[in-house]
Design a protein around this motif. Structure first.
Motif, PDB file in Angstrom:
ATOM      1  N   TYR A 129      -8.971   5.309  -6.128  1.00 41.93           N
ATOM      2  CA  TYR A 129      -7.697   5.563  -6.885  1.00 41.93           C
ATOM      3  C   TYR A 129      -7.232   4.465  -7.529  1.00 41.93           C
ATOM      4  O   TYR A 129      -6.947   4.455  -8.759  1.00 41.93           O
ATOM      5  CB  TYR A 129      -6.839   6.355  -6.134  1.00 41.93           C
ATOM      6  N   LYS A 147      -5.659  15.284  -7.861  1.00 43.40           N
ATOM      7  CA  LYS A 147      -6.287  13.812  -7.510  1.00 43.40           C
ATOM      8  C   LYS A 147      -7.476  13.463  -8.261  1.00 43.40           C
ATOM      9  O   LYS A 147      -7.495  12.384  -8.793  1.00 43.40           O
ATOM     10  CB  LYS A 147      -6.295  13.483  -6.020  1.00 43.40           C
ATOM     11  N   VAL A 175       0.945  -1.233  -0.081  1.00 43.91           N
ATOM     12  CA  VAL A 175       0.025   0.061   0.212  1.00 43.91           C
ATOM     13  C   VAL A 175       0.925   1.413   0.097  1.00 43.91           C
ATOM     14  O   VAL A 175       0.546   2.201  -0.693  1.00 43.91           O
ATOM     15  CB  VAL A 175      -0.846  -0.182   1.408  1.00 43.91           C
ATOM     16  N   ASP A 176       1.877   1.355   0.751  1.00 45.56           N
ATOM     17  CA  ASP A 176       2.665   2.551   0.773  1.00 45.56           C
ATOM     18  C   ASP A 176       3.665   2.666  -0.437  1.00 45.56           C
ATOM     19  O   ASP A 176       3.593   3.794  -1.004  1.00 45.56           O
ATOM     20  CB  ASP A 176       3.804   2.394   1.920  1.00 45.56           C
ATOM     21  N   VAL A 229     -10.310   8.406   3.807  1.00 43.34           N
ATOM     22  CA  VAL A 229      -9.016   8.421   2.975  1.00 43.34           C
ATOM     23  C   VAL A 229      -8.637   6.924   2.504  1.00 43.34           C
ATOM     24  O   VAL A 229      -8.342   6.806   1.329  1.00 43.34           O
ATOM     25  CB  VAL A 229      -7.957   8.727   4.009  1.00 43.34           C
ATOM     26  N   ARG A 230      -9.123   5.766   3.386  1.00 43.10           N
ATOM     27  CA  ARG A 230      -9.016   4.426   2.958  1.00 43.10           C
ATOM     28  C   ARG A 230      -9.941   4.152   1.716  1.00 43.10           C
ATOM     29  O   ARG A 230      -9.594   3.641   0.516  1.00 43.10           O
ATOM     30  CB  ARG A 230      -9.260   3.821   4.009  1.00 43.10           C
ATOM     31  N   PHE A 273      -8.446   5.956  -1.488  1.00 47.96           N
ATOM     32  CA  PHE A 273      -7.342   5.194  -2.285  1.00 47.96           C
ATOM     33  C   PHE A 273      -7.943   3.933  -2.881  1.00 47.96           C
ATOM     34  O   PHE A 273      -7.269   3.533  -3.914  1.00 47.96           O
ATOM     35  CB  PHE A 273      -6.484   4.572  -0.677  1.00 47.96           C
ATOM     36  N   SER A 274      -8.742   3.195  -2.147  1.00 52.75           N
ATOM     37  CA  SER A 274      -9.323   2.236  -3.128  1.00 52.75           C
ATOM     38  C   SER A 274      -9.771   2.592  -4.509  1.00 52.75           C
ATOM     39  O   SER A 274      -9.805   1.846  -5.392  1.00 52.75           O
ATOM     40  CB  SER A 274     -10.562   1.495  -2.326  1.00 52.75           C
ATOM     41  N   LEU A 306       0.978   6.915  -6.786  1.00 55.52           N
ATOM     42  CA  LEU A 306       0.078   7.915  -6.949  1.00 55.52           C
ATOM     43  C   LEU A 306       0.453   9.316  -6.620  1.00 55.52           C
ATOM     44  O   LEU A 306       0.205  10.312  -7.372  1.00 55.52           O
ATOM     45  CB  LEU A 306      -1.133   7.288  -6.225  1.00 55.52           C
ATOM     46  N   ASN A 307       0.920   9.569  -5.403  1.00 53.57           N
ATOM     47  CA  ASN A 307       1.617  10.694  -4.932  1.00 53.57           C
ATOM     48  C   ASN A 307       2.509  11.614  -6.099  1.00 53.57           C
ATOM     49  O   ASN A 307       2.394  12.615  -6.124  1.00 53.57           O
ATOM     50  CB  ASN A 307       1.950  10.892  -3.814  1.00 53.57           C
ATOM     51  N   ASP A 319       1.038   4.299  -2.917  1.00 50.79           N
ATOM     52  CA  ASP A 319       0.484   5.437  -2.305  1.00 50.79           C
ATOM     53  C   ASP A 319       1.549   6.445  -2.740  1.00 50.79           C
ATOM     54  O   ASP A 319       1.511   7.416  -3.387  1.00 50.79           O
ATOM     55  CB  ASP A 319       0.465   5.519  -0.883  1.00 50.79           C
ATOM     56  N   ARG A 320       2.931   6.384  -2.724  1.00 49.74           N
ATOM     57  CA  ARG A 320       4.141   6.894  -3.354  1.00 49.74           C
ATOM     58  C   ARG A 320       3.753   6.963  -4.858  1.00 49.74           C
ATOM     59  O   ARG A 320       4.188   8.192  -5.412  1.00 49.74           O
ATOM     60  CB  ARG A 320       5.454   6.506  -2.813  1.00 49.74           C
TER      61      ARG A 320
END
Length: 478
Positions: free
Chosen positions: A202, A78, A52-53, A195-196, A199-200, A59-60, A56-57
């Protein structure tokens, strides 16, 4: 099984063996012929398993690039990328051509913003119909203003129902950014949930990403191509199709397997009668129960060898296997009555369903066979009278290969069911029958491991895998 070679002093532990569940995840040697195998393997697919991390990086980085290039807020960037499947270059090009039109099409800006002028210090909330100070009202950027209490109640309901990136203004279809939503959520738990869910959303909108469907698995698969290829999760070892996320189903494509599974579910009651585990020996009429995966049956009474599927004599079955797996359609069915056509359609479906279901059951039965093999090997190794674990590895490899081949064969039947008649279907059914015949030979040898010669077993394994690979090379969707 004839195993007398003791050509290795390497100790082999049970935990290192390739098990039944590894039929699509065989044990890999570090540098063993990897490049050549990739070129020849029709199922080879480049992918990586990310945490997940890591995602996340990833996508960011895209968000930061878009934000800096177009001078937009990260939260707006986003949603803009999410609305256009994270196609960064395409979004930048469309924004530079007509930024206003892009934002309107993406529901991030209203088509027209009416000017609202008022000198009053109070406003009436359209939701709760209460007159409140003007400073407790807010909006997304359109003309609709609501009090923070109503916003809070609305957003909490949305989050509890799993809605995040699709949250709209209460008065129009303009989307709410996370910069607007998060400050209005009352508790840290709600914010974390929002947020969770975001993220899903995205991940699901990104064409290169897919969540692993394994239970309680947080791994996310990344692949450059959106194809119906085999994925094996590095964490939970779940095997699935990258395109549709369901069980891996080569050579059948995603749309076809969806239709097939729906049809099986709809017609399950009709097909129930063929689910029985027993059949009658065609020679002595004794009732026989199938307790192994192999379709080569031998009656315990009269010792007659026959095929479980068609009940034909196994001695002549090799030359007639093509007819066993192939459905012979009635050439005059088009001229028959609607009742006759329906009967023929059901007959055709049951032909393929019975074989599909039989191989699924055989897979489960062969798992039991593998467990019995392991127990026998454990007994032999522990007594020290008949080799080491490494000496018996070929048998475990054979069981894993058998499962892999039978798994592929199972999914050839939905493929054949929906194929149009013609030379291509004839070729497919011929290759399907050849694969099925070799699988049954391998299954027979594996189930009788004590009397199977090691060299003979290796030859049969090679033939089976070549049959399977050839069929997939010719018919697997590229």
């Amino acid at each position: 099984m004839s195993i007398n070679d003791n050509d290795s002093d390497v100790e082999y532990s049970e935990t290192e063996e390739c098990g039944y569940d590894d039929y699509y995840n065989p044990c890999d040697d570090a540098d063993s012929e990897s490049m050549n195998q990739k070129k020849c393997d029709p199922e080879h697919f480049e992918f990586e398993c990310l945490t997940v991390d890591q995602v996340d990086r990833l996508l960011n980085e895209l968000v930061e690039t878009l934000s800096s290039r177009l001078r937009l807020t990260p939260s707006l960037s986003k949603l803009l990328l999410h609305a256009h499947n994270w196609a960064l270059d395409s979004v930048i090009k469309m924004y530079l051509e007509d930024s206003s039109q892009l934002l309107v099409q993406s529901k991030l800006k209203p088509d027209k913003i009416p000017v609202v002028k008022t000198l009053s210090k109070t406003l009436v909330c359209p939701i709760c119909i209460i007159m409140l100070p003007k400073d407790v009202f807010c909006g997304i950027g359109c003309s609709h203003l609501f009090c923070k209490g109503c916003w809070n109640a609305y957003l909490e309901t949305q989050v509890m129902h799993g809605v995040s990136t699709a949250t709209e203004c209460m008065g129009c279809s303009v989307m709410a950014t996370e910069d607007f939503v998060l400050p209005l959520l009352a508790t840290p738990q709600l914010k974390e949930r929002y947020v969770r869910h975001a993220f899903s959303d995205y991940v699901r909108s990104h064409p290169e990403l897919r969540f692993c469907p394994g239970p309680n698995c947080n791994i996310i698969i990344r692949a450059k191509e959106n194809k119906g290829k085999r994925i094996v999760c590095s964490s939970c070892k779940t095997t699935f199709c990258f395109r549709c996320g369901s069980e891996y189903h080569a050579p059948t494509d995603c749309e076809t397997i969806r239709h097939w599974l729906t049809k099986c579910a709809d017609d399950s009651e009709t097909a129930n009668y063929i689910s029985a585990h027993t059949k009658v020996c065609p020679k002595c009429q004794i009732c026989i129960e199938k307790n192994g995966g192999c379709n080569h049956m031998q009656c315990y009474g009269c010792k007659h060898d026959f095929c479980w599927m068609c009940l034909g004599d196994w001695k002549t079955h090799g030359s007639e296997y093509y007819r066993c797996s192939r459905y012979e359609e009635n050439p005059n069915v088009a001229n028959e009555s609607s009742h006759a056509r329906a009967k023929e359609a059901l007959k055709k479906y049951l032909h393929y369903f019975e074989r599909w279901e039989n191989h699924a059951k055989s897979l489960r039965l062969e798992e039991q066979t593998l467990q019995r093999i392991r127990e026998r090997i454990q007994c032999k190794v522990m007594t020290g009278t008949d080799g080491t674990w490494i000496d018996w590895q070929c048998l475990l490899d054979a069981a894993a290969l058998l499962a892999r081949c039978r798994y592929t064969l199972q999914y050839t039947y939905p493929y054949a069911y929906y194929m149009d008649a013609g030379p291509r279907k004839e070729l497919f059914e011929y290759q399907q029958a050849q694969l099925e015949a070799e699988i049954e030979n391998l299954s027979w040898k594996v189930e009788r491991a004590e009397t199977t010669d090691r060299g003979d077993l290796g030859i049969q394994m090679d033939v089976c895998e070549k049959r399977r690979t050839t069929l997939l090379q010719d018919f697997l969707e590229s």
